[in-house]
Design an enzyme around this catalytic site. Structure first.
Site, PDB file in Angstrom:
ATOM      1  N   LEU A   1       0.852  -1.192   0.000  1.00  0.00           N
ATOM      2  CA  LEU A   1       0.000   0.000   0.000  1.00  0.00           C
ATOM      3  C   LEU A   1       0.884   1.238   0.000  1.00  0.00           C
ATOM      4  O   LEU A   1       1.847   1.307   0.763  1.00  0.00           O
ATOM      5  CB  LEU A   1      -0.889   0.043   1.256  1.00  0.00           C
ATOM      6  CG  LEU A   1      -1.970  -1.020   1.430  1.00  0.00           C
ATOM      7  CD1 LEU A   1      -2.635  -0.849   2.788  1.00  0.00           C
ATOM      8  CD2 LEU A   1      -3.001  -0.944   0.327  1.00  0.00           C
ATOM      9  N   HIS A   2       0.549   2.203  -0.849  1.00  0.00           N
ATOM     10  CA  HIS A   2       1.307   3.454  -0.822  1.00  0.00           C
ATOM     11  C   HIS A   2       0.523   4.660  -1.336  1.00  0.00           C
ATOM     12  O   HIS A   2       0.930   5.791  -1.141  1.00  0.00           O
ATOM     13  CB  HIS A   2       2.601   3.329  -1.630  1.00  0.00           C
ATOM     14  CG  HIS A   2       2.384   3.277  -3.112  1.00  0.00           C
ATOM     15  ND1 HIS A   2       1.991   2.131  -3.756  1.00  0.00           N
ATOM     16  CD2 HIS A   2       2.494   4.236  -4.069  1.00  0.00           C
ATOM     17  CE1 HIS A   2       1.885   2.387  -5.047  1.00  0.00           C
ATOM     18  NE2 HIS A   2       2.170   3.652  -5.264  1.00  0.00           N
ATOM     19  N   ARG A   3      -0.627   4.429  -1.989  1.00  0.00           N
ATOM     20  CA  ARG A   3      -1.337   5.550  -2.593  1.00  0.00           C
ATOM     21  C   ARG A   3      -2.057   6.401  -1.541  1.00  0.00           C
ATOM     22  O   ARG A   3      -2.611   5.872  -0.577  1.00  0.00           O
ATOM     23  CB  ARG A   3      -2.333   5.049  -3.647  1.00  0.00           C
ATOM     24  CG  ARG A   3      -1.634   4.418  -4.833  1.00  0.00           C
ATOM     25  CD  ARG A   3      -2.545   4.165  -6.006  1.00  0.00           C
ATOM     26  NE  ARG A   3      -1.792   3.524  -7.086  1.00  0.00           N
ATOM     27  CZ  ARG A   3      -1.068   4.165  -7.997  1.00  0.00           C
ATOM     28  NH1 ARG A   3      -1.009   5.497  -7.957  1.00  0.00           N
ATOM     29  NH2 ARG A   3      -0.422   3.512  -8.924  1.00  0.00           N
TER      30      ARG A   3
END
Length: 363
Positions: A209-211
Site C-alpha cells: 500500500l502506498h497511494r
C-alpha cells in the site's frame, strides 16, 4: 543510431532493462544502434539501487542528473534543467525513449521535443481517467508530444486512436515489465523472512500500500488493515512497507500478530513471495501485471486502473477503496471461486526485441 534511455524511478528500470539487452543483442548482429542510460535521480537510495541494478544486470547509468526530491514542480524543473544541459553540452541522441508515467517520463519528453529530438514512449496510451493522480497527468502530457507510441494492449491502442493518433505511429509490442519478469523468474530467491516466519506455499498473503487514497487518512488506513487481517482466515500477511506508509503506521501504532511489516525487498525476493502467495492485496499498477502472468489472485484497492486488461483477462479484481469490499473478496478467494485468468497478447518476453526492431526500421 543513439538512443537516450530515460529512467527515474524503480519501475522504470524494470521496463528499461530488457531494452538494454535488446540493443546489445542488435549490436552483436552488426546493427547500428547504441544507447545512453540516463538516471534522472528522481528516486535514489544507494543501497536499494545498487542491489536492484545488480539483480537485473543493468549497467551503471552513463549519466545521473541528480534531480533528487522536492515538490512535483521542483522535481520536474530539476530534471528538465539537467537533461537540457546534457543535450546541449553532451550531444543529442537520435531519439529519446521514455518509459512509464513518472515525472522523469514527462519532463524528459518535453525537454527533448523542445530541442527537436524525437520521443518514443514505451507503455503509451494507458489511462485511468483519474486526473487526481500525478501519473495520469504525466501520461497525458507525454503522449501529447510523442512521435512513436509503443503499447501494451489493444485498450491502450484504442485510447490513442480516440485521441487522434494515426495508426502509423502506434506500435502494439507487448509489455517490457513482463520481459523482465520472464527472464528473471528462474532466479527468484527466497527472502530471509521466508524462514524467519516459517512461510509455506499458498499459506500467506502479500500486501503493498502506498497511494494517498489508502494511506493518508489515519482512521481509514487502520480500518482497511483491520479488515484485511480479520478476513485472511488465520494466514500471515507479509507487508513490505513503503517509507511513506511506514511513517503513517508508526504514527497510529498499527500492530497485529499476523501482520508482518518488513523492509522493502529486492526484485528477486519480492517476486519469490508473490509467486508463492495465496493472493496479493495492493494499490500498485505494475504488480497487477506480474500477478496476471504468474496466475496469482490479486485484489486492487483503487477506484480505477490504467491496466484494465489485468481485470478483463488476468487475475486482478478492482475492489475500490472502501474497506467493506475486503470481506466479500476474501470469501471468494478462500471459497476457491477466484477466476483463473489468462495472459494478454504479446506478454511473451519478446517486447523489447520488437521495440528495437521498430526503432531500427523507423528512426
Amino acid at each position: 543510431m543513439l538512443v537516450d534511455l530515460i529512467a527515474g524511478a524503480r519501475p522504470n528500470f524494470m521496463k528499461i532493462s530488457p531494452i538494454i539487452d535488446a540493443v546489445i543483442s542488435a549490436q552483436g548482429e552488426g546493427k547500428d544502434i547504441d544507447f545512453r542510460l540516463i538516471h534522472t535521480g528522481q528516486h535514489y537510495d544507494k543501497n536499494m539501487s545498487d542491489s536492484f541494478f545488480e539483480q537485473l544486470g543493468i549497467p551503471q547509468p552513463d549519466v545521473n542528473l541528480g534531480a533528487g526530491g522536492g515538490t512535483q514542480a521542483e522535481q520536474t524543473a530539476a530534471i528538465m534543467i539537467g537533461y537540457e544541459k546534457l543535450l546541449l553540452e553532451g550531444g543529442k541522441p537520435d531519439i529519446c525513449l521514455v518509459v512509464g508515467d513518472v515525472t522523469s517520463t514527462m519532463a524528459c519528453a518535453i525537454t527533448a521535443q523542445k530541442l527537436h529530438v524525437r520521443v518514443a514512449h514505451v507503455e503509451a496510451g494507458i489511462r485511468s481517467g483519474d486526473w487526481t493522480m500525478p501519473e495520469e497527468i504525466n501520461r497525458l502530457v507525454t503522449d501529447s508530444i510523442t512521435n512513436f507510441f509503443f503499447t501494451t494492449s489493444d485498450v491502450a491502442n484504442n485510447n490513442l486512436r480516440n485521441s487522434g493518433i494515426g495508426e502509423d505511429r502506434i506500435f502494439f509490442v507487448g509489455n517490457t515489465m513482463i520481459d523482465t519478469l520472464l527472464k528473471h523468474r528462474p532466479r527468484f530467491r527466497q527472502p530471509e523472512v521466508w524462514n524467519t516466519l516459517g512461510l509455506k506455499d499458498k499459506e500467506y498473503l502479500v500486501m503493498t500500500l502506498h497511494r494517498p487514497a489508502n494511506v493518508d487518512q489515519e482512521e481509514k488506513l487502520k480500518f482497511l488493515i483491520d479488515e484485511i487481517v480479520a478476513n485472511t482466515q488465520g494466514l500471515p500477511l507479509i507487508f513490505p512497507v513503503h517509507p511513506r506508509t511506514k511513517a503513517m503506521l508508526n504514527r497510529i501504532g498499527i500492530a497485529h500478530e499476523r501482520l508482518h511489516m518488513v523492509e522493502p525487498l529486492g526484485y528477486l525476493e519480492f517476486n519469490y513471495l508473490v509467486e508463492r502467495s495465496k493472493a496479493v492485496v495492493t494499490d500498485s499498477g505494475g504488480i497487477t501485471e506480474e500477478t496476471t502472468v504468474m496466475g496469482v489472485p490479486c485484489m486492487t484497492l483503487r477506484d480505477n486502473t490504467e491496466r484494465p486488461e489485468t481485470i478483463t483477462e488476468g487475475t486482478n479484481e478492482l475492489l475500490g477503496t472502501d474497506p467493506k469490499a475486503i470481506a466479500p473478496a476474501m470469501k471468494k478467494l478462500f471459497g476457491d471461486e477466484w477466476k483463473k485468468g489468462s495472459i494478454p497478447a504479446l506478454w511473451d518476453g519478446g517486447t523489447a526485441r520488437r521495440i528495437v526492431s521498430i526503432l531500427l526500421d523507423k528512426v
